[in-house]
Design a protein around this motif. Structure first.
Motif, mmCIF file in Angstrom:
data_model
loop_
_atom_site.group_PDB
_atom_site.id
_atom_site.type_symbol
_atom_site.label_atom_id
_atom_site.label_comp_id
_atom_site.label_asym_id
_atom_site.label_seq_id
_atom_site.Cartn_x
_atom_site.Cartn_y
_atom_site.Cartn_z
ATOM 1 N N ILE A 55 0.841 -1.201 0.000
ATOM 2 C CA ILE A 55 0.000 0.000 0.000
ATOM 3 C C ILE A 55 0.871 1.244 0.000
ATOM 4 C CG2 ILE A 55 -1.945 -1.124 1.143
ATOM 5 C CD1 ILE A 55 -1.039 0.242 3.754
ATOM 6 N N PRO A 56 0.365 2.359 -0.547
ATOM 7 C CA PRO A 56 1.138 3.611 -0.523
ATOM 8 C C PRO A 56 1.157 4.216 0.872
ATOM 9 C CG PRO A 56 -1.000 3.955 -1.560
ATOM 10 C CD PRO A 56 -0.879 2.486 -1.290
ATOM 11 N N TYR A 57 2.134 5.074 1.098
ATOM 12 C CA TYR A 57 2.308 5.692 2.407
ATOM 13 C C TYR A 57 1.067 6.470 2.838
ATOM 14 C CZ TYR A 57 4.416 8.175 6.283
ATOM 15 O OH TYR A 57 4.686 8.662 7.532
ATOM 16 N N GLY A 58 0.342 7.068 1.896
ATOM 17 C CA GLY A 58 -0.856 7.850 2.204
ATOM 18 C C GLY A 58 -1.966 7.026 2.840
ATOM 19 N N GLU A 59 -1.939 5.708 2.677
ATOM 20 C CA GLU A 59 -2.954 4.840 3.262
ATOM 21 C C GLU A 59 -2.534 4.275 4.616
ATOM 22 O OE1 GLU A 59 -4.328 1.778 0.627
ATOM 23 O OE2 GLU A 59 -4.409 3.146 -1.085
ATOM 24 N N VAL A 60 -1.362 4.654 5.104
ATOM 25 C CA VAL A 60 -0.878 4.144 6.387
ATOM 26 C C VAL A 60 -1.438 5.011 7.506
ATOM 27 C CG1 VAL A 60 1.167 3.725 7.804
ATOM 28 C CG2 VAL A 60 1.227 3.222 5.368
ATOM 29 N N GLY A 61 -2.016 4.373 8.510
ATOM 30 C CA GLY A 61 -2.545 5.085 9.670
ATOM 31 C C GLY A 61 -1.950 4.510 10.937
ATOM 32 N N ARG A 62 -2.537 4.862 12.062
ATOM 33 C CA ARG A 62 -2.079 4.346 13.354
ATOM 34 C C ARG A 62 -3.226 3.654 14.050
ATOM 35 N NH1 ARG A 62 0.735 9.626 15.781
ATOM 36 N NH2 ARG A 62 1.023 10.533 13.764
ATOM 37 N N GLY A 63 -2.885 2.717 14.901
ATOM 38 C CA GLY A 63 -3.909 2.002 15.637
ATOM 39 C C GLY A 63 -3.369 1.460 16.947
ATOM 40 N N TRP A 64 -4.270 1.194 17.854
ATOM 41 C CA TRP A 64 -3.936 0.641 19.171
ATOM 42 C C TRP A 64 -4.261 -0.842 19.155
ATOM 43 C CZ3 TRP A 64 -1.430 1.948 23.427
ATOM 44 C CH2 TRP A 64 -1.628 1.204 24.570
ATOM 45 N N GLU A 65 -3.307 -1.675 19.558
ATOM 46 C CA GLU A 65 -3.540 -3.118 19.569
ATOM 47 C C GLU A 65 -4.078 -3.545 20.926
ATOM 48 O OE1 GLU A 65 -1.401 -7.332 18.410
ATOM 49 O OE2 GLU A 65 -0.225 -5.491 18.392
ATOM 50 N N LEU A 66 -5.237 -4.191 20.898
ATOM 51 C CA LEU A 66 -5.858 -4.711 22.113
ATOM 52 C C LEU A 66 -5.178 -6.025 22.513
ATOM 53 C CD1 LEU A 66 -9.590 -4.071 21.162
ATOM 54 C CD2 LEU A 66 -8.144 -2.695 22.649
ATOM 55 N N PRO A 67 -5.321 -6.444 23.771
ATOM 56 C CA PRO A 67 -4.679 -7.692 24.218
ATOM 57 C C PRO A 67 -5.028 -8.912 23.365
ATOM 58 C CG PRO A 67 -5.515 -6.492 26.107
ATOM 59 C CD PRO A 67 -5.996 -5.770 24.884
ATOM 60 N N ASP A 68 -6.228 -8.916 22.752
ATOM 61 C CA ASP A 68 -6.619 -10.062 21.927
ATOM 62 C C ASP A 68 -6.080 -9.977 20.497
ATOM 63 O OD1 ASP A 68 -8.190 -8.083 20.810
ATOM 64 O OD2 ASP A 68 -10.099 -9.102 21.138
ATOM 65 N N GLY A 69 -5.306 -8.912 20.186
ATOM 66 C CA GLY A 69 -4.712 -8.760 18.863
ATOM 67 C C GLY A 69 -5.510 -7.898 17.919
ATOM 68 N N GLN A 70 -6.744 -7.529 18.288
ATOM 69 C CA GLN A 70 -7.572 -6.672 17.441
ATOM 70 C C GLN A 70 -6.990 -5.261 17.433
ATOM 71 O OE1 GLN A 70 -11.624 -6.452 18.729
ATOM 72 N NE2 GLN A 70 -12.234 -5.065 17.098
ATOM 73 N N LEU A 71 -7.032 -4.599 16.266
ATOM 74 C CA LEU A 71 -6.500 -3.244 16.127
ATOM 75 C C LEU A 71 -7.638 -2.232 16.084
ATOM 76 C CD1 LEU A 71 -3.727 -3.906 13.503
ATOM 77 C CD2 LEU A 71 -3.424 -3.404 15.921
ATOM 78 N N VAL A 72 -7.512 -1.173 16.873
ATOM 79 C CA VAL A 72 -8.489 -0.084 16.893
ATOM 80 C C VAL A 72 -7.847 1.104 16.193
ATOM 81 C CG1 VAL A 72 -9.838 1.468 18.346
ATOM 82 C CG2 VAL A 72 -9.425 -0.896 19.092
ATOM 83 N N PRO A 73 -8.400 1.545 15.040
ATOM 84 C CA PRO A 73 -7.800 2.679 14.328
ATOM 85 C C PRO A 73 -7.936 3.987 15.113
ATOM 86 C CG PRO A 73 -9.727 1.832 13.154
ATOM 87 C CD PRO A 73 -9.549 0.998 14.370
ATOM 88 N N LEU A 74 -6.888 4.816 15.057
ATOM 89 C CA LEU A 74 -6.884 6.130 15.701
ATOM 90 C C LEU A 74 -6.627 7.192 14.645
ATOM 91 C CD1 LEU A 74 -4.675 5.321 18.820
ATOM 92 C CD2 LEU A 74 -7.142 5.622 18.777
#
Length: 110
Positions: A55-74
């Motif tokens: 993916i291009p850099y413009g599509e990169v975001g940040r997220g918080w990883e929960l203990p179960d491995g699920q990612l929450v976008p920020l």
């Protein structure tokens, strides 16, 4: 030149806006990562595991990883609203005499 930090310094009821800029500029020799076996350059790619594609850099975001491995976008707005009391404030507790500062600290003055 872009400020490294901006905020305020408070002296009782007096509030002074401050921006921190680097006073020096370091010049480093940039080395490239290569494959030792054949000397080819090593690339670091942004790869989406879910879509199995680069993916291009413009599509990169940040997220918080929960203990179960699920990612929450920020979003940037989420990060701006964080309740950090010290985020834009520097409290001056005192000053140090110049002769008490190790000269090695002057390597990167602000």
């Amino acid at each position: 030149m872009r400020a490294l930090w901006s905020g305020v310094i408070r002296f009782g009821l007096v509030v002074l806006p401050v921006k921190l800029f680097s006073a020096t500029e370091e010049h480093h020799v940039r080395l490239r990562e290569i494959h030792a076996a054949d000397g080819g350059r090593v690339q670091h790619r942004r790869f989406c595991e879910a879509e199995d594609r680069e993916i291009p850099y413009g599509e990169v975001g940040r997220g918080w990883e929960l203990p179960d491995g699920q990612l929450v976008p920020l979003t940037e707005e989420d990060l701006e609203r964080l309740p950090l009391a010290t985020r834009h404030v520097v409290g001056v507790l005192g000053f140090v005499p110049g002769q008490d500062i190790d000269p090695i600290s002057f390597s990167r003055p602000y």
